[in-house]
Design a protein around this motif. Structure first.
Motif, PDB file in Angstrom:
ATOM      1  N   ARG A 182     -13.830 -18.704  -9.386  1.00  0.00           N
ATOM      2  CA  ARG A 182     -14.477 -18.442 -10.675  1.00  0.00           C
ATOM      3  C   ARG A 182     -13.778 -17.340 -11.448  1.00  0.00           C
ATOM      4  O   ARG A 182     -13.830 -17.324 -12.686  1.00  0.00           O
ATOM      5  CB  ARG A 182     -15.942 -18.021 -10.457  1.00  0.00           C
ATOM      6  CG  ARG A 182     -16.882 -19.130 -10.049  1.00  0.00           C
ATOM      7  CD  ARG A 182     -18.292 -18.586  -9.915  1.00  0.00           C
ATOM      8  NE  ARG A 182     -18.795 -18.091 -11.200  1.00  0.00           N
ATOM      9  CZ  ARG A 182     -19.700 -17.135 -11.318  1.00  0.00           C
ATOM     10  NH1 ARG A 182     -20.183 -16.531 -10.229  1.00  0.00           N
ATOM     11  NH2 ARG A 182     -20.117 -16.760 -12.518  1.00  0.00           N
ATOM     12  N   ARG A 207     -22.566 -23.855 -10.511  1.00  0.00           N
ATOM     13  CA  ARG A 207     -21.722 -23.323 -11.582  1.00  0.00           C
ATOM     14  C   ARG A 207     -21.991 -24.110 -12.870  1.00  0.00           C
ATOM     15  O   ARG A 207     -22.046 -25.345 -12.853  1.00  0.00           O
ATOM     16  CB  ARG A 207     -20.244 -23.478 -11.247  1.00  0.00           C
ATOM     17  CG  ARG A 207     -19.733 -22.586 -10.149  1.00  0.00           C
ATOM     18  CD  ARG A 207     -18.229 -22.769 -10.023  1.00  0.00           C
ATOM     19  NE  ARG A 207     -17.712 -22.100  -8.842  1.00  0.00           N
ATOM     20  CZ  ARG A 207     -16.440 -22.051  -8.503  1.00  0.00           C
ATOM     21  NH1 ARG A 207     -15.539 -22.654  -9.269  1.00  0.00           N
ATOM     22  NH2 ARG A 207     -16.050 -21.419  -7.408  1.00  0.00           N
ATOM     23  N   GLN A 230     -24.857 -11.873 -16.999  1.00  0.00           N
ATOM     24  CA  GLN A 230     -24.801 -12.150 -15.570  1.00  0.00           C
ATOM     25  C   GLN A 230     -23.432 -11.795 -15.007  1.00  0.00           C
ATOM     26  O   GLN A 230     -23.309 -11.135 -13.965  1.00  0.00           O
ATOM     27  CB  GLN A 230     -25.096 -13.627 -15.284  1.00  0.00           C
ATOM     28  CG  GLN A 230     -25.101 -13.946 -13.783  1.00  0.00           C
ATOM     29  CD  GLN A 230     -25.137 -15.434 -13.506  1.00  0.00           C
ATOM     30  OE1 GLN A 230     -24.097 -16.068 -13.308  1.00  0.00           O
ATOM     31  NE2 GLN A 230     -26.329 -16.009 -13.489  1.00  0.00           N
ATOM     32  N   VAL A 231     -22.375 -12.223 -15.692  1.00  0.00           N
ATOM     33  CA  VAL A 231     -21.019 -11.957 -15.228  1.00  0.00           C
ATOM     34  C   VAL A 231     -20.710 -10.457 -15.274  1.00  0.00           C
ATOM     35  O   VAL A 231     -20.148  -9.893 -14.324  1.00  0.00           O
ATOM     36  CB  VAL A 231     -20.002 -12.755 -16.079  1.00  0.00           C
ATOM     37  CG1 VAL A 231     -18.579 -12.321 -15.780  1.00  0.00           C
ATOM     38  CG2 VAL A 231     -20.162 -14.241 -15.828  1.00  0.00           C
ATOM     39  N   ARG A 234     -24.110  -8.550 -12.916  1.00  0.00           N
ATOM     40  CA  ARG A 234     -24.300  -8.959 -11.525  1.00  0.00           C
ATOM     41  C   ARG A 234     -22.970  -9.039 -10.787  1.00  0.00           C
ATOM     42  O   ARG A 234     -22.868  -8.651  -9.621  1.00  0.00           O
ATOM     43  CB  ARG A 234     -25.024 -10.298 -11.468  1.00  0.00           C
ATOM     44  CG  ARG A 234     -25.375 -10.736 -10.046  1.00  0.00           C
ATOM     45  CD  ARG A 234     -26.048 -12.083 -10.057  1.00  0.00           C
ATOM     46  NE  ARG A 234     -27.259 -12.069 -10.866  1.00  0.00           N
ATOM     47  CZ  ARG A 234     -27.930 -13.161 -11.216  1.00  0.00           C
ATOM     48  NH1 ARG A 234     -27.486 -14.347 -10.847  1.00  0.00           N
ATOM     49  NH2 ARG A 234     -29.029 -13.069 -11.937  1.00  0.00           N
ATOM     50  N   GLU A 235     -21.945  -9.579 -11.464  1.00  0.00           N
ATOM     51  CA  GLU A 235     -20.643  -9.755 -10.823  1.00  0.00           C
ATOM     52  C   GLU A 235     -19.706  -8.587 -11.084  1.00  0.00           C
ATOM     53  O   GLU A 235     -18.672  -8.472 -10.415  1.00  0.00           O
ATOM     54  CB  GLU A 235     -19.995 -11.045 -11.327  1.00  0.00           C
ATOM     55  CG  GLU A 235     -20.866 -12.287 -11.231  1.00  0.00           C
ATOM     56  CD  GLU A 235     -21.003 -12.796  -9.809  1.00  0.00           C
ATOM     57  OE1 GLU A 235     -20.338 -12.251  -8.913  1.00  0.00           O
ATOM     58  OE2 GLU A 235     -21.771 -13.749  -9.611  1.00  0.00           O
ATOM     59  N   ASP A 236     -20.023  -7.746 -12.064  1.00  0.00           N
ATOM     60  CA  ASP A 236     -19.171  -6.626 -12.468  1.00  0.00           C
ATOM     61  C   ASP A 236     -17.774  -7.114 -12.852  1.00  0.00           C
ATOM     62  O   ASP A 236     -16.769  -6.504 -12.517  1.00  0.00           O
ATOM     63  CB  ASP A 236     -19.084  -5.575 -11.352  1.00  0.00           C
ATOM     64  CG  ASP A 236     -18.480  -4.266 -11.846  1.00  0.00           C
ATOM     65  OD1 ASP A 236     -18.647  -3.938 -13.033  1.00  0.00           O
ATOM     66  OD2 ASP A 236     -17.826  -3.567 -11.037  1.00  0.00           O
ATOM     67  N   ARG A 237     -17.728  -8.230 -13.587  1.00  0.00           N
ATOM     68  CA  ARG A 237     -16.465  -8.816 -14.007  1.00  0.00           C
ATOM     69  C   ARG A 237     -16.491  -9.071 -15.514  1.00  0.00           C
ATOM     70  O   ARG A 237     -17.557  -9.265 -16.108  1.00  0.00           O
ATOM     71  CB  ARG A 237     -16.225 -10.160 -13.295  1.00  0.00           C
ATOM     72  CG  ARG A 237     -16.205 -10.097 -11.785  1.00  0.00           C
ATOM     73  CD  ARG A 237     -15.095  -9.220 -11.263  1.00  0.00           C
ATOM     74  NE  ARG A 237     -13.772  -9.742 -11.503  1.00  0.00           N
ATOM     75  CZ  ARG A 237     -13.028 -10.359 -10.582  1.00  0.00           C
ATOM     76  NH1 ARG A 237     -13.500 -10.528  -9.355  1.00  0.00           N
ATOM     77  NH2 ARG A 237     -11.811 -10.796 -10.874  1.00  0.00           N
TER      78      ARG A 237
END
Length: 311
Positions: A182, A207, A230-231, A234-237
């Motif tokens: 991802r 996804r 969210q990205v 939650r993902e720290d991206r």
């Protein structure tokens, strides 16, 4: 359905703070008649006889970005640059990155490797001549680097490209490589080329596409807000978002002989697109893809090193 209630874990609050993560903002520069949706009804040999609208549409986008004080990457067809060099120079003069979208929107998996090499070499030469910039980024038309064409990464690296953003890590009837990571990864063991896939989110354990284009036009804005948060949170991206100049042009010609499904995908939501974009660029932090690629390469390299240590 109340979209904000559908995604409560990332719904905004009165005290929410704008994320410090800089997301990648990109524009795939192609004209209205060059899209994949019309590839079977508008022949390439007819393109030069069709009235173009891409210059005026790019000007609208440049004005929108200037108002928001954001910089972006314009993945541009060599065909467009060859015929409209002034708009390519204008993109560069405004501080944006000019990157390659190939020459004439042919999908990568339709090429033999040597044909792909010729295509990206030709497009890059034109784009560099028009922009005065070094072109270091590439996005495949219709995200067409997938499990049929991973060999393309080798050719991009051989020609000196620093990054690609050519993978859609989802299952879709038009494109997709659902087995791909991802987030940013190094597709070649011995090369520094980094691939930065377009953004997906996780909804119900699956996804889902969340990186722009038709999904942004068709779905409520709240979905994109939720997905990017969210990205980021939650993902720290960073997220990677894209759209096309024709998507801010509700007055563009209609193609009545295109399949109904293609027409619905292409024309739905055009009249709302500019307003939604203003909201998006104002709500999140955005930057050029080449700058994002530098950070993501370091992260991917560090992750790869950890995997080697743990292996």
């Amino acid at each position: 359905m109340n979209i904000e209630r559908a995604f409560p874990e990332v719904a905004p609050s009165a005290t929410s703070v704008r994320s410090s993560i800089v997301n990648g903002l990109s524009v795939d520069v192609e004209d209205w008649f060059q899209v994949g949706a019309f590839e079977n009804v508008i022949a390439r040999e007819d393109w030069d006889g069709i009235k173009t609208r891409v210059v005026d549409n790019v000007e609208r986008i440049l004005d929108l970005f200037a108002e928001a004080e954001v910089k972006a990457t314009f993945f541009t067809l060599g065909w467009v640059a060859q015929r409209h060099p002034q708009i390519i120079r204008r993109i560069a003069d405004c501080g944006h990155e000019v990157a390659s979208h190939g020459y004439d929107h042919a999908r990568v998996f339709h090429f033999a490797p040597h044909e792909f090499a010729d295509d990206i070499r030709k497009a890059r030469r034109i784009l560099q001549d028009c922009s005065g910039q070094a072109v270091t980024g590439y996005r495949a038309p219709s995200f067409s680097i997938d499990k049929r064409s991973p060999w393309a990464f080798e050719e991009l690296a051989d020609q000196g490209y620093a990054y690609s953003s050519s993978v859609a890590p989802i299952a879709h009837d038009h494109y997709g490589w659902p087995e791909a990571p991802r987030f940013a990864f190094l597709p070649l063991d011995d090369r520094s080329l980094v691939e930065i896939p377009v953004t997906t989110a996780i909804l119900g354990g699956r996804r889902v596409a969340a990186g722009g284009g038709g999904f942004f036009r068709v779905l409520p804005y709240a979905f994109s807000r939720w997905a990017i948060r969210q990205v980021n949170r939650r993902e720290d991206r960073p997220a990677v978002f894209y759209f096309h100049p024709w998507e801010v042009d509700p007055a563009q010609p209609r193609v009545p002989n295109a399949p109904m499904r293609s027409r619905l995908r292409h024309y739905t939501g055009l009249e709302k697109m500019a307003g939604k974009l203003r909201g998006l660029v104002g709500e999140f932090q955005w930057g050029r893809m080449d700058e994002l690629a530098q950070h993501e390469r370091l992260r991917a390299t560090a992750f790869s090193a950890r995997e080697d240590i743990l292996a």
